[in-house]
Design an enzyme around this catalytic site. Structure first.
Site, short mmCIF file in Angstrom:
data_model
loop_
_atom_site.label_atom_id
_atom_site.label_comp_id
_atom_site.label_asym_id
_atom_site.label_seq_id
_atom_site.Cartn_x
_atom_site.Cartn_y
_atom_site.Cartn_z
N LYS A 44 5.02 2.93 3.47
CA LYS A 44 4.16 1.78 3.78
C LYS A 44 3.96 1.66 5.29
CE LYS A 44 5.47 -0.40 -0.54
NZ LYS A 44 6.42 -1.23 -1.30
N GLN A 88 10.49 -5.94 -0.37
CA GLN A 88 10.70 -4.82 -1.28
C GLN A 88 11.69 -5.21 -2.38
OE1 GLN A 88 8.97 -1.91 -1.07
NE2 GLN A 88 9.98 -1.13 -2.89
N ASP A 111 1.53 -8.27 -2.36
CA ASP A 111 1.98 -7.63 -3.61
C ASP A 111 1.32 -8.28 -4.83
OD1 ASP A 111 3.88 -5.52 -3.49
OD2 ASP A 111 5.40 -6.90 -2.72
N1 GUN Z 1 9.50 -2.14 -5.87
C1 GUN Z 1 8.89 -1.21 -6.66
N2 GUN Z 1 7.55 -1.34 -6.57
C2 GUN Z 1 7.32 -2.36 -5.72
C3 GUN Z 1 6.12 -2.96 -5.22
O1 GUN Z 1 4.99 -2.59 -5.57
N3 GUN Z 1 6.30 -3.98 -4.35
C4 GUN Z 1 7.52 -4.42 -3.97
N4 GUN Z 1 7.59 -5.45 -3.13
N5 GUN Z 1 8.65 -3.90 -4.41
C5 GUN Z 1 8.54 -2.87 -5.28
#
Ligand code: GUN
Length: 274
Positions: A44, A88, A111
């Site tokens: 990211k 996350q 998200d």
């Molecule tokens: N953990 C696994 N996939 C994701 C996601 O798309 N966003 C976040 N914040 N955590 C994750």
């Protein structure tokens, strides 16, 4: 495909900076040292740098309390440089994920996990796309796969993938079936799928016996085998023989998830102008 999205965003970001002086900013918060989360967070950050966004990483120890994390979220909610906040998941067990998600300003919830954004997705009128499901839709669109009236089967009912994926497919007029761990006669159902989206989190669980000839197979899984090989939830070799379209792991859905996150961050920045 994800490169195309990022290249477009890079151009749009240059224009946004020139026209408004706003540089999209993303804060990524990671708590603890889950190796998979670390890999995602690094990707990211890299994507932000590629496009020209401002990004911050907040790496906190696993011992962080819920209150400390809430304080950080509040600080980021009030920080004008930050347009998107991503915490996350998964979080350590002593922190309630729902409490944290609910604390994020919905306008910065890139998200699309906050109940306000989930509700908007349900209705079909939304600012933020759910990252992985929207990435899947973009792949389907790019491959010119017809969804109108088709049977789409989603295996998995998580809030991150299964549920929002089903909604996006429904918005495109697919007839959607959601399967999960309690589903009986799974194979009979998956064999009716024109489009099968697999998000179960079990390495190579879906093999060629589960799909019909010509099916479109989308693998959202990401599992590390004991020999360190990265595989999806789909057994690629046996399904590839029957499928008309199939996504690989790695390199299929994963990069699209990040591309969508980058789109959402741009949207969040742009929406502050109004
Ligand atoms: N953990 C696994 N996939 C994701 C996601 O798309 N966003 C976040 N914040 N955590 C994750």
């Amino acid at each position: 495909m994800s490169q195309k999205v990022k290249d477009n965003l890079k151009k749009e970001t240059e224009k946004l900076i020139k026209d408004s002086g706003i540089t999209p900013g993303l804060a990524v918060v990671i708590v603890g040292d889950d190796p998979a989360s670390r890999v995602y967070v690094n990707s990211k950050k890299k994507a932000c740098a590629e496009i020209g966004y401002y990004s911050e990483e907040h790496a906190l120890p696993a011992s962080t309390t819920e209150e400390e994390l809430l304080n950080l979220v509040e600080k980021l909610n009030n920080d004008d440089k930050i347009h998107g906040i991503l915490v996350q998941l998964p979080l350590p067990k002593h922190i309630n994920e729902e409490t944290i998600i609910n604390a994020i300003n919905p306008k910065k919830d890139v998200d699309a996990f906050h109940p306000v954004n989930v509700g908007k997705i349900m209705i079909g009128n939304f600012d933020f796309l759910p990252c992985t499901p929207a990435g899947v839709m973009e792949l389907l669109d790019d491959a010119n796969i017809e969804l109108n009236g088709k049977n789409a089967v989603v295996i998995g009912r998580s809030n991150i993938v299964g549920k929002p994926q089903s909604m996006l497919l429904l918005h495109k007029n697919a007839t959607v079936t959601i399967c999960h761990s309690r589903t009986q006669n799974l194979k009979e159902i998956t064999k009716t799928a024109d489009i099968l989206v697999v998000a179960v989190g079990r390495a190579e669980m879906i093999d060629g016996d589960y799909i019909k000839e010509g099916a479109v197979v989308i693998d959202v899984g990401m599992n590390r085998l004991e020999n360190k090989k990265l595989v999806g939830d789909v057994h690629f070799e046996s399904c590839e023989k029957k499928a008309s379209y199939i996504t690989p792991v790695p390199g299929g859905v994963g990069p699209m998830t990040i591309a969508t996150l980058m789109k959402n961050t741009f949207t969040a920045a742009k929406n502050t102008i109004k």
